[in-house]
Design a protein around this motif. Structure first.
Motif, short mmCIF file in Angstrom:
data_model
loop_
_atom_site.label_atom_id
_atom_site.label_comp_id
_atom_site.label_asym_id
_atom_site.label_seq_id
_atom_site.Cartn_x
_atom_site.Cartn_y
_atom_site.Cartn_z
N LEU A 1 0.63 -1.05 0.02
CA LEU A 1 -0.05 -0.07 0.06
C LEU A 1 0.96 1.38 -0.10
O LEU A 1 0.44 2.29 -0.33
CB LEU A 1 -0.98 0.10 1.29
N VAL A 2 2.20 1.16 0.26
CA VAL A 2 3.09 2.23 0.31
C VAL A 2 2.92 2.90 -1.14
O VAL A 2 3.27 4.14 -1.44
CB VAL A 2 4.34 2.00 0.77
N ALA A 3 2.72 2.09 -2.34
CA ALA A 3 2.89 2.38 -3.76
C ALA A 3 1.66 3.58 -3.57
O ALA A 3 1.77 4.44 -4.68
CB ALA A 3 2.52 1.15 -4.56
N VAL A 4 0.63 3.57 -2.89
CA VAL A 4 -0.52 4.51 -3.17
C VAL A 4 0.03 5.99 -3.09
O VAL A 4 -0.10 6.89 -3.84
CB VAL A 4 -1.75 4.18 -2.46
N PRO A 5 0.45 6.41 -1.91
CA PRO A 5 0.98 7.60 -1.63
C PRO A 5 2.31 8.11 -2.40
O PRO A 5 2.45 9.13 -3.39
CB PRO A 5 1.40 7.93 -0.17
N ALA B 1 3.63 11.22 -7.38
CA ALA B 1 4.49 11.11 -8.69
C ALA B 1 3.43 11.64 -9.90
O ALA B 1 3.71 12.54 -10.60
CB ALA B 1 4.76 9.59 -9.19
N ALA B 2 2.17 11.42 -9.61
CA ALA B 2 1.16 11.86 -10.60
C ALA B 2 1.11 13.47 -10.51
O ALA B 2 1.16 14.06 -11.68
CB ALA B 2 -0.10 11.35 -10.53
N VAL C 1 -5.75 2.72 -7.90
CA VAL C 1 -6.80 3.11 -6.48
C VAL C 1 -7.88 2.26 -6.97
O VAL C 1 -8.63 1.70 -6.19
CB VAL C 1 -7.05 4.43 -6.57
N VAL C 2 -8.57 2.30 -8.29
CA VAL C 2 -9.44 1.42 -8.68
C VAL C 2 -9.60 0.14 -8.48
O VAL C 2 -10.31 -0.67 -8.09
CB VAL C 2 -10.07 2.15 -10.37
#
Length: 338
Positions: A16-20, A25-26, A324-325
C-alpha cells in the motif's frame, strides 16, 4: 461496529506504500513533467523483496497456491505487462517515467492482494481465472485515460469553445505559454496535431537568452538569424522549473538593423528565427522538433493573443487512478467483458 483496520498479509499491507508514492508522482508529473528515476529505486527494491517473500510462502504451501495463485499471475505480470510497457515507451506511446512506473507495478503487484475491512473484502471484484493484478491496473489506466478527451470536450463545450481540437486541448493566453506544459495546436495555416512542443520553445528561448515577451516586441529583428547571440546560453531540458543561466555573449541586434536589405532577405529565407542553427547547436534533440515546426510555432506565438494547446496529460495520472480503482474495485475490463 466494524473494524476499519484492513486485515491482510504483511506483504499486501506493505504494498500500500505505492498509493502515496504514485499520488505524489502523478501530481509532480502534471506540474513539472519530470520524475527522477530515483523515485522508483526504493519501490523497486521493496517490490523485489515482497515478490520473493510471496514466492517462498506459495512454494511452501505448494499445489494450486504455488502453481495457479503465484506462478501463473507472476508469469503474466512479468511476461505481458513488462514487454507492453517497454513497447509503448519504444514507440513513443508514453514517457520513460510511465514505463518505469509500470515496470515497478509488474513486480510489486503480480498477484491479487486481499484486504478485509469489516465485512468487506477489497478488491470487491476478482476474476475467477488466474490473472495478474498489474494487468488489471494497466487496463484500468487505459480505460480511465480514454475519459480525458471526453472531459476536455465537455469543459470546452460549456465554455462555448467548439472546435475540432476541443477533445485534446484548450485555449490559453500567450502570457501563460512560457510556464505551461504541452504542445501548440495552432499553426500559421490553421490547426496542427503535431505543433511545437512547449518544452522545446523554452529551450529555444533560453538558448537565445530571450523571453517570449521580448520576441513579441520586435519579431522582425529576432526573425533574422543575424540577431542570434555570439555565445548561446545552455538551453536546459525545457522544464518550467529548470535552473536557467543567461551568461552568453550579446546578440548583434544593432548590426542586424544596419545590414543590407537585399542580403537580409537571403538570410531570412535560409533560416528564419535561427531555428536550424539552434537545433544544430544543442546537444541532442528538442523533443523531435524540426526547424519548420519551431518557425511555425514562433510565428503563431508572436502574432496571436491566445493559442490552443494540448496539455498532454501524463499517463501517470490514469496509472495512479487505475491503481486506486484496482485496489478498491478490481478489474474494470473484466467486468465489461464478463
Amino acid at each position: 461496529m466494524y473494524d476499519v483496520v484492513p486485515i491482510a498479509s504483511t506483504p499486501d499491507v506493505l504494498r500500500l506504500v505505492a498509493v502515496p508514492v504514485f499520488a505524489w508522482a502523478a501530481v509532480r508529473d502534471v506540474k513539472t513533467r519530470r520524475i527522477s528515476s530515483s523515485v522508483w529505486v526504493p519501490l523497486s527494491a521493496l517490490a523485489a523483496v515482497l515478490f520473493v517473500w510471496d514466492g517462498w510462502v506459495a512454494y511452501q504451501a505448494g499445489g494450486v497456491v504455488w502453481s495457479h495463485e503465484f506462478l501463473v499471475p507472476s508469469a503474466l505480470s512479468l511476461g505481458v505487462v513488462v514487454p507492453l510497457a517497454y513497447l509503448f515507451w519504444w514507440f513513443g506511446g508514453f514517457g520513460g517515467a510511465d514505463a518505469k512506473a509500470l515496470l515497478v507495478l509488474a513486480l510489486l503487484f503480480p498477484t491479487y492482494p486481499a484486504y478485509e475491512i469489516g465485512s468487506w473484502t477489497l478488491p470487491t471484484v476478482t476474476p475467477e481465472i488466474a490473472s495478474a493484478f498489474s494487468l488489471a491496473i494497466l487496463t484500468n489506466a487505459v480505460l480511465l485515460g480514454v475519459l480525458i478527451p471526453v472531459v476536455l470536450a465537455i469543459r470546452n463545450a460549456i465554455a462555448g469553445r467548439i472546435a475540432p481540437v476541443m477533445f485534446i486541448g484548450w485555449p490559453v493566453e500567450w502570457t501563460t505559454v512560457s510556464s505551461t506544459h504541452g504542445r501548440l495546436l495552432d499553426a500559421p495555416s490553421g490547426r496542427s496535431l503535431s505543433g511545437l512542443d512547449l518544452d522545446a520553445l523554452r529551450m529555444y528561448l533560453r538558448w537565445r537568452g530571450l523571453s517570449l515577451e521580448e520576441l513579441r516586441t520586435d519579431p522582425e529583428t529576432y526573425r533574422d538569424p543575424a540577431s542570434l547571440p555570439d555565445e548561446p546560453n545552455p538551453p536546459t531540458d525545457g522544464a518550467v522549473t529548470a535552473e536557467v543561466r543567461s551568461d552568453g555573449g550579446s546578440s548583434p541586434v544593432q548590426d542586424s538593423l544596419e545590414r543590407d536589405t537585399d542580403a537580409s532577405a537571403d538570410i531570412e529565407v535560409e533560416d528564419p528565427w535561427g531555428a536550424a542553427a539552434f537545433l544544430e547547436d544543442i546537444d541532442g534533440t528538442a523533443y523531435g522538433t524540426g526547424p519548420e515546426t519551431l518557425r511555425d510555432g514562433l510565428e503563431v506565438l508572436t502574432e496571436r493573443e491566445a493559442v490552443w494547446i494540448s496539455p498532454g496529460t501524463p499517463f501517470l495520472v490514469p496509472i495512479f487512478a487505475g491503481l486506486v480503482v484496482a485496489l478498491v474495485y478490481g478489474d474494470l475490463l473484466f467486468t465489461l467483458l464478463f
